[in-house]
Design a protein around this motif. Structure first.
Motif, PDB file in Angstrom:
ATOM      1  N   UNK A   1       4.919  10.098  21.201  1.00 15.17           N
ATOM      2  CA  UNK A   1       3.645  10.048  20.963  1.00 15.17           C
ATOM      3  C   UNK A   1       2.958  10.732  21.731  1.00 15.17           C
ATOM      4  N   UNK A   2       1.918  11.754  21.732  1.00 16.80           N
ATOM      5  CA  UNK A   2       1.411  12.121  23.110  1.00 16.80           C
ATOM      6  C   UNK A   2       0.014  11.953  22.316  1.00 16.80           C
ATOM      7  N   UNK A   3      -0.463  11.829  23.369  1.00 16.75           N
ATOM      8  CA  UNK A   3      -1.838  10.539  23.433  1.00 16.75           C
ATOM      9  C   UNK A   3      -2.831  12.383  23.479  1.00 16.75           C
TER      10      UNK A   3
ATOM     11  N   UNK B   1       0.582  -1.351  -0.014  1.00 21.62           N
ATOM     12  CA  UNK B   1      -0.060   0.304   0.363  1.00 21.62           C
ATOM     13  C   UNK B   1       0.984   1.296  -0.454  1.00 21.62           C
ATOM     14  N   UNK B   2       0.298   2.040  -0.605  1.00 29.70           N
ATOM     15  CA  UNK B   2       1.764   3.885  -0.668  1.00 29.70           C
ATOM     16  C   UNK B   2       1.416   4.028   0.960  1.00 29.70           C
ATOM     17  N   UNK B   3       0.264   4.184   1.154  1.00 28.93           N
ATOM     18  CA  UNK B   3       0.244   5.087   2.501  1.00 28.93           C
ATOM     19  C   UNK B   3      -1.256   3.683   3.476  1.00 28.93           C
ATOM     20  N   UNK B   4      -0.536   4.286   4.314  1.00 24.59           N
ATOM     21  CA  UNK B   4      -1.697   3.202   5.060  1.00 24.59           C
ATOM     22  C   UNK B   4      -2.983   4.444   6.192  1.00 24.59           C
ATOM     23  N   UNK B   5      -4.318   4.363   6.055  1.00 22.50           N
ATOM     24  CA  UNK B   5      -4.728   4.604   6.001  1.00 22.50           C
ATOM     25  C   UNK B   5      -5.923   4.407   6.999  1.00 22.50           C
ATOM     26  N   UNK B   6      -6.977   4.594   7.916  1.00 23.29           N
ATOM     27  CA  UNK B   6      -7.226   4.281   9.198  1.00 23.29           C
ATOM     28  C   UNK B   6      -7.947   2.623   8.498  1.00 23.29           C
ATOM     29  N   UNK B   7      -8.982   3.166   7.738  1.00 20.64           N
ATOM     30  CA  UNK B   7      -9.410   2.274   7.538  1.00 20.64           C
ATOM     31  C   UNK B   7      -8.242   1.072   7.059  1.00 20.64           C
ATOM     32  N   UNK B   8      -7.622   1.077   6.164  1.00 22.32           N
ATOM     33  CA  UNK B   8      -6.524   0.050   6.151  1.00 22.32           C
ATOM     34  C   UNK B   8      -5.870  -1.031   7.101  1.00 22.32           C
TER      35      UNK B   8
ATOM     36  N   UNK C   1       0.514   8.384  15.132  1.00 21.04           N
ATOM     37  CA  UNK C   1      -0.559   8.504  16.679  1.00 21.04           C
ATOM     38  C   UNK C   1      -1.949   7.235  16.775  1.00 21.04           C
ATOM     39  N   UNK C   2      -2.696   7.521  14.855  1.00 19.32           N
ATOM     40  CA  UNK C   2      -3.419   6.651  14.235  1.00 19.32           C
ATOM     41  C   UNK C   2      -3.410   5.078  14.756  1.00 19.32           C
ATOM     42  N   UNK C   3      -1.919   4.643  14.578  1.00 17.72           N
ATOM     43  CA  UNK C   3      -1.508   3.070  14.730  1.00 17.72           C
ATOM     44  C   UNK C   3      -1.723   3.371  16.133  1.00 17.72           C
ATOM     45  N   UNK C   4      -0.793   3.522  16.910  1.00 18.59           N
ATOM     46  CA  UNK C   4      -1.125   3.727  18.003  1.00 18.59           C
ATOM     47  C   UNK C   4      -2.833   3.225  18.705  1.00 18.59           C
ATOM     48  N   UNK C   5      -3.013   4.088  18.336  1.00 23.46           N
ATOM     49  CA  UNK C   5      -4.114   4.210  19.009  1.00 23.46           C
ATOM     50  C   UNK C   5      -5.254   3.079  19.114  1.00 23.46           C
ATOM     51  N   UNK C   6      -4.969   2.443  17.536  1.00 25.54           N
ATOM     52  CA  UNK C   6      -6.018   1.243  17.062  1.00 25.54           C
ATOM     53  C   UNK C   6      -5.396   0.120  17.636  1.00 25.54           C
ATOM     54  N   UNK C   7      -4.163   0.186  17.936  1.00 22.87           N
ATOM     55  CA  UNK C   7      -3.232  -0.635  18.066  1.00 22.87           C
ATOM     56  C   UNK C   7      -4.160  -1.873  19.759  1.00 22.87           C
ATOM     57  N   UNK C   8      -3.798   0.050  20.188  1.00 22.54           N
ATOM     58  CA  UNK C   8      -4.455  -0.168  21.718  1.00 22.54           C
ATOM     59  C   UNK C   8      -5.730  -0.743  22.137  1.00 22.54           C
ATOM     60  N   UNK C   9      -6.313  -0.205  21.148  1.00 27.99           N
ATOM     61  CA  UNK C   9      -8.282  -0.245  20.702  1.00 27.99           C
ATOM     62  C   UNK C   9      -8.372  -1.610  20.393  1.00 27.99           C
TER      63      UNK C   9
ATOM     64  N   UNK D   1       2.237  -0.946  25.763  1.00 30.05           N
ATOM     65  CA  UNK D   1       1.691  -0.509  24.404  1.00 30.05           C
ATOM     66  C   UNK D   1       1.798   1.119  24.537  1.00 30.05           C
ATOM     67  N   UNK D   2       0.157   1.836  25.349  1.00 30.41           N
ATOM     68  CA  UNK D   2       0.447   2.833  25.940  1.00 30.41           C
ATOM     69  C   UNK D   2       1.365   3.612  26.467  1.00 30.41           C
ATOM     70  N   UNK D   3       1.966   2.854  27.769  1.00 27.19           N
ATOM     71  CA  UNK D   3       3.124   3.571  27.778  1.00 27.19           C
ATOM     72  C   UNK D   3       4.772   3.469  26.683  1.00 27.19           C
ATOM     73  N   UNK D   4       4.953   2.179  26.127  1.00 28.33           N
ATOM     74  CA  UNK D   4       5.703   2.421  24.647  1.00 28.33           C
ATOM     75  C   UNK D   4       5.289   3.476  24.178  1.00 28.33           C
ATOM     76  N   UNK D   5       3.948   3.959  23.549  1.00 24.56           N
ATOM     77  CA  UNK D   5       3.007   5.260  22.496  1.00 24.56           C
ATOM     78  C   UNK D   5       4.038   6.689  23.786  1.00 24.56           C
ATOM     79  N   UNK D   6       4.129   6.372  24.607  1.00 22.47           N
ATOM     80  CA  UNK D   6       4.350   7.546  25.293  1.00 22.47           C
ATOM     81  C   UNK D   6       6.231   7.345  25.623  1.00 22.47           C
ATOM     82  N   UNK D   7       6.781   6.326  25.628  1.00 21.10           N
ATOM     83  CA  UNK D   7       8.028   6.104  25.561  1.00 21.10           C
ATOM     84  C   UNK D   7       8.657   6.619  24.055  1.00 21.10           C
TER      85      UNK D   7
END
Length: 306
Positions: free
Chosen positions: A202-204, A140-147, A171-179, A193-199
């Motif tokens: 990436x601002x939540x 895929x040329x880029x990743x959107x939230x649907x993909x 941030x979108x991919x981090x959020x979707x993985x946490x979700x 994973x949320x903690x890894x995102x902070x490290x």
């Protein structure tokens, strides 16, 4: 439409398409099909409306059969057609159908279209063809939230592999993985994973906090971890808690104290959501408080709009 005809006005293509869509949205598949079959030469919009109605009402096999008829009648599908039929193939786990549509996408030069890429990923993932799904994802040329959602929707371990392979995790991919972890009751992994995102610096945002608090709520981690996350929203990240965040912590012992400090006391929606959550969690005392607040707000004089 019958009334139009009785008045001597014949419906045009736009009328028919809207009627088909309206019937199918209301679940009246039979009437929608009757109107569709009454068209001598259905337009692409008509085919898509019928396919979409079948898919949304769970008539996936009928959608596939209609798509075959569409090809037999030389009607040329577009990206919307392909996305709809791929969704039906994924719902049925129809691998051969997915492969045939994949081949048709190459012919139509739409195989790299993000709108249909997510559908292809969903089909191959549903049919346990993870390597194929991964190859499509990587092309895929880029990743959107649907993909990304299409990957996440199938087995969380596979989604995590995709996530780890991504060169740039926004941030979108981090959020979707946490979700994804939250929806599968894997609270500890979501929090880690949320903690890894902070490290990763990436601002939540408020959606990321909803995801991790939901994970804590579903996994019995609210009392310690969840409350710490909730309190960090304002203190560390300057994110104002919304009603969704308050409802995530309804079943904690400290919820009464938190609710007292809530800035939305005159917003009936907040209390309605809390009351609904109390029913799920069995929090009788808070439910009574929420009901009292709703009665109070209902009794307040309404200021007429100017």
């Amino acid at each position: 439409m019958e009334r139009m005809q009785s008045c001597g006005v014949e419906p045009d293509e736009v009328t028919c398409v809207n009627m088909v869509a309206a019937c199918l949205r209301s679940g009246d598949v039979e009437t929608g099909l009757r109107i569709f079959n009454g068209m001598s030469v259905p337009s692409l919009a008509s085919w898509n409306a019928m396919l979409s109605g079948y898919s949304q009402n769970g008539y996936h096999r009928e959608a596939v059969m209609l798509f075959s008829e569409m090809q037999f009648r030389k009607a040329r599908p577009d990206r919307t057609t392909f996305a709809i039929i791929l969704s039906s193939c994924a719902s049925m786990g129809l691998l051969e159908g997915g492969k045939q549509i994949h081949a048709a996408l190459w012919k139509a030069e739409l195989s790299m279209d993000l709108y249909v890429t997510s559908g292809l990923i969903a089909v191959y993932s549903k049919c346990s063809k993870i390597e194929v799904a991964k190859a499509i994802f990587n092309m895929a040329p880029k990743y959107d939230i649907v993909c990304w959602n299409s990957v996440l929707a199938e087995s969380v371990a596979g989604a995590r592999r995709f996530f780890n392979m991504m060169v740039c995790q926004d941030l979108v991919t981090w959020k979707e993985m946490i979700h994804g972890y939250a929806q599968n009751g894997r609270g500890e992994e979501a929090v880690d994973l949320f903690r890894d995102m902070i490290k990763a610096s990436i601002e939540p945002d408020h959606i990321a906090f909803v995801a991790v608090l939901t994970a804590c709520s579903h996994s019995g981690l609210l009392i310690d971890t969840g409350l710490k996350v909730f309190k960090s929203m304002q203190q560390e990240y300057d994110v104002e808690p919304l009603s969704d965040h308050y409802t995530c912590i309804v079943d904690t012992n400290e919820v009464k104290e938190i609710i007292e400090k809530m800035p939305y006391k005159d917003d009936p929606i907040v209390w309605e959501v809390l009351l609904s959550s109390c029913r799920v969690h069995g929090n009788v005392n808070l439910a009574r408080r929420a009901a009292d607040e709703l009665f109070r707000l209902d009794s307040l004089p309404h200021i007429p709009s100017s």
